[in-house]
Design a protein around this motif. Structure first.
Motif, short mmCIF file in Angstrom:
data_model
loop_
_atom_site.label_atom_id
_atom_site.label_comp_id
_atom_site.label_asym_id
_atom_site.label_seq_id
_atom_site.Cartn_x
_atom_site.Cartn_y
_atom_site.Cartn_z
N GLU A 1 0.83 -1.21 0.00
CA GLU A 1 0.00 0.00 0.00
C GLU A 1 0.86 1.25 0.00
N SER B 1 2.51 1.80 -3.36
CA SER B 1 1.54 2.22 -4.38
C SER B 1 1.29 3.72 -4.29
N ARG B 2 1.29 4.26 -3.09
CA ARG B 2 1.12 5.70 -2.92
C ARG B 2 2.32 6.45 -3.50
N GLN C 1 2.27 6.43 -7.36
CA GLN C 1 1.35 7.42 -7.92
C GLN C 1 1.94 8.82 -7.84
#
Length: 200
Positions: A34, A37-38, A41
């Protein structure tokens, strides 16, 4: 002929989280996937086509199974830039990245691999001479261009040496199974290179 090339950088972003059983103790875990993934982005927002900067996360790994909150994840990132100033700016951003999920730790390694080959008046003069030789002596028209691909010319230019690049074989589909060179162009390209060596 290439009178400029983008510079390149490579970064590896590693995230350490806290593993737990995804069904039994989900709340005790902190997912490295998680977190990364941040980060992915965010770093993709650094791409700016107008200034010539591209950021590409091309490889992502993490976790050991779908029923385990992942305690590790990593991403490999390719960056291309037009100027050394921009390369340094991007490098500073990557090394200042901070995790957003409590309990995660972040490590960034890598950096600039090849400095940009920025176009200069001297490289422009080299191209003009090559263009004149191609047209008047060898019977073909030569075009000036640049590319996001890198070469050893990046290093020569960074040392202050006027650099004209892309003087090798002519072809297409680089780095693919369909890559080829035009055999019929080998002699004329060799002749141009020889004449440039005589001139310079």
């Amino acid at each position: 002929m290439k009178t400029w090339r983008k510079g390149s950088a490579h970064f590896r972003i590693c995230v350490q989280g806290i593993s737990s059983h995804a069904g039994v103790d989900h709340a005790k875990g902190v997912s490295a996937i998680e977190e990364i993934s941040r980060i992915i982005q965010y770093v993709h927002t650094l791409t700016d086509y107008q200034v010539g900067t591209t950021v590409n996360v091309g490889l992502v790994k993490g976790g050991i199974g779908s029923n385990v909150v992942a305690d590790f994840a990593e991403a490999e990132v390719d960056v291309r830039v037009m100027t050394l100033e921009e390369a340094k700016r991007i490098e500073e951003i990557f090394f200042s990245l901070q995790p957003s999920l409590p309990g995660t730790k972040l490590t960034v390694t890598g950096g600039i691999r090849r400095p940009p080959m920025e176009r200069t008046d001297q490289s422009g003069n080299l191209f003009a001479r090559a263009q004149q030789i191609a047209s008047s002596e060898l019977g073909f028209e030569l075009q000036e261009s640049g590319t996001g691909g890198v070469s050893d010319g990046n290093f020569a230019a960074a040392c202050g040496v006027p650099t004209l690049d892309g003087m090798g074989a002519k072809g297409a589909f680089a780095h693919s199974p369909e890559e080829y060179v035009e055999i019929g162009q080998m002699a004329v390209r060799g002749a141009l290179l020889a004449r440039m060596l005589q001139e310079c």
